[in-house]
Scaffold this motif. Structure first.
Motif, PDB file in Angstrom:
ATOM      1  N   CYS A 173      -1.036   3.607   5.981  1.00  0.00           N
ATOM      2  CA  CYS A 173      -0.136   2.533   5.577  1.00  0.00           C
ATOM      3  C   CYS A 173       1.096   2.537   6.483  1.00  0.00           C
ATOM      4  CB  CYS A 173       0.263   2.721   4.121  1.00  0.00           C
ATOM      5  SG  CYS A 173       1.314   1.400   3.519  1.00  0.00           S
TER       6      CYS A 173
ATOM      7  N   VAL B  77       5.212   0.600  -1.096  1.00  0.00           N
ATOM      8  CA  VAL B  77       4.012  -0.087  -1.580  1.00  0.00           C
ATOM      9  C   VAL B  77       4.034  -0.150  -3.101  1.00  0.00           C
ATOM     10  CG1 VAL B  77       1.491  -0.020  -1.714  1.00  0.00           C
ATOM     11  CG2 VAL B  77       2.635   0.543   0.429  1.00  0.00           C
TER      12      VAL B  77
ATOM     13  N   ILE C   5       4.023  -3.575  -5.273  1.00  0.00           N
ATOM     14  CA  ILE C   5       2.970  -3.899  -6.245  1.00  0.00           C
ATOM     15  C   ILE C   5       3.570  -4.281  -7.594  1.00  0.00           C
ATOM     16  CG2 ILE C   5       1.098  -2.860  -7.603  1.00  0.00           C
ATOM     17  CD1 ILE C   5       0.320  -1.325  -5.009  1.00  0.00           C
TER      18      ILE C   5
ATOM     19  N   LEU D 280      -2.919  -3.903   3.068  1.00  0.00           N
ATOM     20  CA  LEU D 280      -3.060  -4.283   1.658  1.00  0.00           C
ATOM     21  C   LEU D 280      -4.295  -5.155   1.441  1.00  0.00           C
ATOM     22  CD1 LEU D 280       0.678  -5.120   0.954  1.00  0.00           C
ATOM     23  CD2 LEU D 280      -0.619  -3.259  -0.121  1.00  0.00           C
TER      24      LEU D 280
ATOM     25  N   ARG E   9      -7.810  -3.550   0.838  1.00  0.00           N
ATOM     26  CA  ARG E   9      -8.073  -2.799  -0.391  1.00  0.00           C
ATOM     27  C   ARG E   9      -8.207  -3.791  -1.535  1.00  0.00           C
ATOM     28  NH1 ARG E   9      -6.313  -0.684   3.522  1.00  0.00           N
ATOM     29  NH2 ARG E   9      -6.318   1.518   3.970  1.00  0.00           N
TER      30      ARG E   9
ATOM     31  N   HIS F  46      -7.801  -3.771  -4.712  1.00  0.00           N
ATOM     32  CA  HIS F  46      -6.773  -3.857  -5.749  1.00  0.00           C
ATOM     33  C   HIS F  46      -5.438  -4.389  -5.235  1.00  0.00           C
ATOM     34  CE1 HIS F  46      -6.164   0.062  -3.920  1.00  0.00           C
ATOM     35  NE2 HIS F  46      -4.958   0.112  -4.470  1.00  0.00           N
ATOM     36  N   THR F  47      -5.273  -4.498  -3.921  1.00  0.00           N
ATOM     37  CA  THR F  47      -4.030  -5.048  -3.365  1.00  0.00           C
ATOM     38  C   THR F  47      -4.306  -6.253  -2.460  1.00  0.00           C
ATOM     39  OG1 THR F  47      -4.100  -3.447  -1.543  1.00  0.00           O
ATOM     40  CG2 THR F  47      -2.769  -2.863  -3.484  1.00  0.00           C
TER      41      THR F  47
ATOM     42  N   ILE G  64      -1.868  -9.184  -2.863  1.00  0.00           N
ATOM     43  CA  ILE G  64      -0.532  -8.849  -2.349  1.00  0.00           C
ATOM     44  C   ILE G  64      -0.533  -8.916  -0.824  1.00  0.00           C
ATOM     45  CG2 ILE G  64       1.262  -7.064  -2.239  1.00  0.00           C
ATOM     46  CD1 ILE G  64       0.168  -6.114  -5.001  1.00  0.00           C
TER      47      ILE G  64
END
Length: 117
Positions: free
Chosen positions: A16, A23, A27, A53, A56, A58-59, A62
């Protein structure tokens, strides 16, 4: 054209580009708070963060929102085709993912069948 240092969502070894605390705050932030957090991050770093982001599940959303704070040239320079896609996605109106729901689909009950005599 991608340069040797470009990011790819296919490379799980990419770290990252911002601290994990940033992060986490991003979130949890509302849109105004997220804008405030992103304002202090250079555009090239925001572009790398958007790709990270987006890669992935789940992100993912975002990542698209972070990409909206970058111009197309920076996103393309950072991630090539992925950057181009992110730019296009970030300029569209948001549509909530359907995740397999279909209008008019039969409902399944987890409570078992309910036969009536």
């Amino acid at each position: 054209m991608m340069n040797a240092g470009s990011l790819s969502i296919d490379d799980p070894a990419v770290d990252c580009p911002v601290p994990p605390e940033t992060v986490g705050r991003l979130i949890k932030a509302d849109p105004e708070g997220a804008a405030y957090l992103l304002d202090g991050i250079p555009e090239a770093t925001r572009a790398r963060l958007a790709v990270w982001l987006y890669g992935r599940s789940h992100t993912h959303e975002i990542g698209v929102r972070v990409a909206a704070t970058c111009d197309g040239t920076t996103l393309r320079r950072t991630a090539g085709i992925v950057g181009n896609v992110l730019y296009d996605l970030s300029r569209r109106p948001y549509a909530a993912p359907s995740h397999g729901t279909r209008a008019g689909a039969n409902r399944i009950s987890l409570g078992g069948s309910q036969r009536r005599a």
